[in-house]
Scaffold this motif. Structure first.
Motif, PDB file in Angstrom:
ATOM      1  N   GLU A 172       0.836  -1.198   0.000  1.00 31.59           N
ATOM      2  CA  GLU A 172       0.000   0.000   0.000  1.00 31.59           C
ATOM      3  C   GLU A 172       0.879   1.259   0.000  1.00 31.59           C
ATOM      4  O   GLU A 172       0.532   2.270  -0.622  1.00 31.59           O
ATOM      5  N   ALA A 173       1.996   1.205   0.694  1.00 32.47           N
ATOM      6  CA  ALA A 173       2.926   2.339   0.672  1.00 32.47           C
ATOM      7  C   ALA A 173       3.481   2.539  -0.734  1.00 32.47           C
ATOM      8  O   ALA A 173       3.546   3.671  -1.240  1.00 32.47           O
ATOM      9  N   ASP A 174       3.881   1.458  -1.377  1.00 33.75           N
ATOM     10  CA  ASP A 174       4.379   1.537  -2.751  1.00 33.75           C
ATOM     11  C   ASP A 174       3.347   2.187  -3.678  1.00 33.75           C
ATOM     12  O   ASP A 174       3.688   3.023  -4.519  1.00 33.75           O
ATOM     13  N   ALA A 175       2.085   1.774  -3.520  1.00 30.42           N
ATOM     14  CA  ALA A 175       1.026   2.262  -4.400  1.00 30.42           C
ATOM     15  C   ALA A 175       0.792   3.758  -4.238  1.00 30.42           C
ATOM     16  O   ALA A 175       0.257   4.409  -5.143  1.00 30.42           O
ATOM     17  N   ARG A 176       1.175   4.306  -3.099  1.00 28.86           N
ATOM     18  CA  ARG A 176       0.965   5.726  -2.833  1.00 28.86           C
ATOM     19  C   ARG A 176       2.200   6.569  -3.133  1.00 28.86           C
ATOM     20  O   ARG A 176       2.214   7.758  -2.846  1.00 28.86           O
ATOM     21  N   MET A 177       3.215   5.939  -3.710  1.00 22.95           N
ATOM     22  CA  MET A 177       4.441   6.651  -4.068  1.00 22.95           C
ATOM     23  C   MET A 177       4.775   6.350  -5.530  1.00 22.95           C
ATOM     24  O   MET A 177       5.583   5.472  -5.835  1.00 22.95           O
ATOM     25  N   PRO A 178       4.138   7.063  -6.461  1.00 21.87           N
ATOM     26  CA  PRO A 178       4.326   6.765  -7.886  1.00 21.87           C
ATOM     27  C   PRO A 178       5.755   6.923  -8.379  1.00 21.87           C
ATOM     28  O   PRO A 178       6.173   6.244  -9.315  1.00 21.87           O
ATOM     29  N   SER A 179       6.510   7.816  -7.775  1.00 23.43           N
ATOM     30  CA  SER A 179       7.872   8.086  -8.236  1.00 23.43           C
ATOM     31  C   SER A 179       8.839   7.017  -7.746  1.00 23.43           C
ATOM     32  O   SER A 179       8.957   6.786  -6.538  1.00 23.43           O
ATOM     33  N   PRO A 180       9.552   6.341  -8.654  1.00 23.88           N
ATOM     34  CA  PRO A 180      10.587   5.388  -8.214  1.00 23.88           C
ATOM     35  C   PRO A 180      11.623   6.032  -7.309  1.00 23.88           C
ATOM     36  O   PRO A 180      12.083   5.424  -6.336  1.00 23.88           O
ATOM     37  N   ALA A 181      11.975   7.277  -7.600  1.00 24.26           N
ATOM     38  CA  ALA A 181      12.947   7.980  -6.754  1.00 24.26           C
ATOM     39  C   ALA A 181      12.367   8.208  -5.361  1.00 24.26           C
ATOM     40  O   ALA A 181      13.078   8.095  -4.352  1.00 24.26           O
ATOM     41  N   GLY A 182      11.087   8.535  -5.294  1.00 30.45           N
ATOM     42  CA  GLY A 182      10.438   8.733  -4.005  1.00 30.45           C
ATOM     43  C   GLY A 182      10.379   7.452  -3.196  1.00 30.45           C
ATOM     44  O   GLY A 182      10.619   7.460  -1.974  1.00 30.45           O
ATOM     45  N   ARG A 183      10.078   6.345  -3.873  1.00 28.30           N
ATOM     46  CA  ARG A 183      10.048   5.053  -3.168  1.00 28.30           C
ATOM     47  C   ARG A 183      11.441   4.686  -2.667  1.00 28.30           C
ATOM     48  O   ARG A 183      11.601   4.168  -1.559  1.00 28.30           O
ATOM     49  N   ARG A 184      12.441   4.959  -3.491  1.00 26.83           N
ATOM     50  CA  ARG A 184      13.814   4.647  -3.095  1.00 26.83           C
ATOM     51  C   ARG A 184      14.213   5.453  -1.857  1.00 26.83           C
ATOM     52  O   ARG A 184      14.834   4.925  -0.925  1.00 26.83           O
ATOM     53  N   ALA A 185      13.838   6.716  -1.838  1.00 32.24           N
ATOM     54  CA  ALA A 185      14.173   7.563  -0.690  1.00 32.24           C
ATOM     55  C   ALA A 185      13.459   7.086   0.568  1.00 32.24           C
ATOM     56  O   ALA A 185      14.043   7.052   1.656  1.00 32.24           O
ATOM     57  N   SER A 186      12.193   6.702   0.435  1.00 34.02           N
ATOM     58  CA  SER A 186      11.439   6.217   1.590  1.00 34.02           C
ATOM     59  C   SER A 186      12.054   4.947   2.153  1.00 34.02           C
ATOM     60  O   SER A 186      12.175   4.778   3.377  1.00 34.02           O
ATOM     61  N   ARG A 187      12.466   4.070   1.279  1.00 33.12           N
ATOM     62  CA  ARG A 187      13.069   2.811   1.744  1.00 33.12           C
ATOM     63  C   ARG A 187      14.456   3.048   2.352  1.00 33.12           C
ATOM     64  O   ARG A 187      14.835   2.383   3.324  1.00 33.12           O
ATOM     65  N   ALA A 188      15.191   3.981   1.790  1.00 34.50           N
ATOM     66  CA  ALA A 188      16.507   4.290   2.362  1.00 34.50           C
ATOM     67  C   ALA A 188      16.355   4.844   3.775  1.00 34.50           C
ATOM     68  O   ALA A 188      17.094   4.461   4.702  1.00 34.50           O
TER      69      ALA A 188
END
Length: 238
Positions: free
Chosen positions: A94-110
């Motif tokens: 669900e978090a992934d689905a709310r972060m369309p930007s790959p860069a944004g997802r990468r930053a969140s996971r980092a």
């Protein structure tokens, strides 16, 4: 009511979880000229709080409910002190689905990976071990789980998530634009009631179906995240 000290630590920007390396989109916004002074910073923070801030706060609250075993719906499977892989997998998706930007997802996971390392060092717990099974869990999930481990509630997790959504970029603005720190904190003070409102909205959805969590979009932030990743010179990771 006295806020437990462990929750104050989680809200403290000095927590060694790598947050200082992320600007929350402020650096690329400044680079494009969208944020140049206090009024434009205030507008940026207001927009970020209503979109990415709401999503972060809601995911944090839901993660706290899952970790505490009080969530309903699919993500409640395996909740509680031994919150299992299935529940976290659903919430992570669900978090992934709310972060369309790959860069944004990468930053969140980092940031999630860094925060998890910090909180496991402070307060080892089976819930944090369950999240540790993921290579890099999203930051809001780790934050919510850490709040639960510290004895906090989903509402408190939402408050910390919403608060961090504006304080991180505000701090970056001081460093990037040379703004007066006192003036920037006045901007944050003027946002305080909105932070509380966003946190309350986010917390209201914490115990329900994760699919129904707020999904406010911020296309401009997504575009800025991708532009930032391509920049030749960056002071911040995001």
């Amino acid at each position: 009511m006295t806020l437990p000290a462990p929750l104050l630590l989680l809200a403290d920007s000095r927590l060694p979880a790598g947050g200082h390396a992320h600007s929350g989109g402020l650096e690329p916004a400044a680079g494009t000229g969208a944020v140049t002074d206090l009024p434009s910073l205030a507008a940026f923070l207001h927009g970020r709080l209503a979109t990415a801030g709401l999503v972060t706060a809601a995911l944090s609250a839901a993660a706290c409910a899952l970790a505490a075993g009080t969530a309903n719906g699919p993500a409640s499977a395996g909740g509680g002190a031994g919150a299992g892989h299935e529940g976290w997998t659903v919430l992570d998706a669900e978090a992934d689905a709310r972060m369309p930007s790959p860069a944004g997802r990468r930053a969140s996971r980092a940031q999630g990976r860094s925060l998890l390392r910090a909180v496991r060092g402070m307060s080892p717990h089976p819930v944090l071990d369950a999240l540790g099974a993921f290579p890099a869990p999203h930051h809001p999930l780790v934050l919510g789980a850490a709040v639960a481990v510290a004895g906090g509630s989903p509402a408190e997790a939402a408050s910390i998530g919403a608060y961090g959504a504006v304080t991180g970029p505000a701090s970056a603005a001081v460093r990037l634009l040379g703004l007066d720190p006192l003036a920037v904190h006045r901007v944050l003070a003027e946002l305080a009631s909105q932070v509380d409102a966003v946190a309350a909205e986010a917390a209201a959805s914490a115990g329900g179906d994760p699919e129904a969590l707020p999904a406010a979009s911020a296309p401009a932030l997504d575009v800025l995240a991708e532009l930032h990743l391509q920049a030749d010179l960056r002071l911040f990771e995001s």
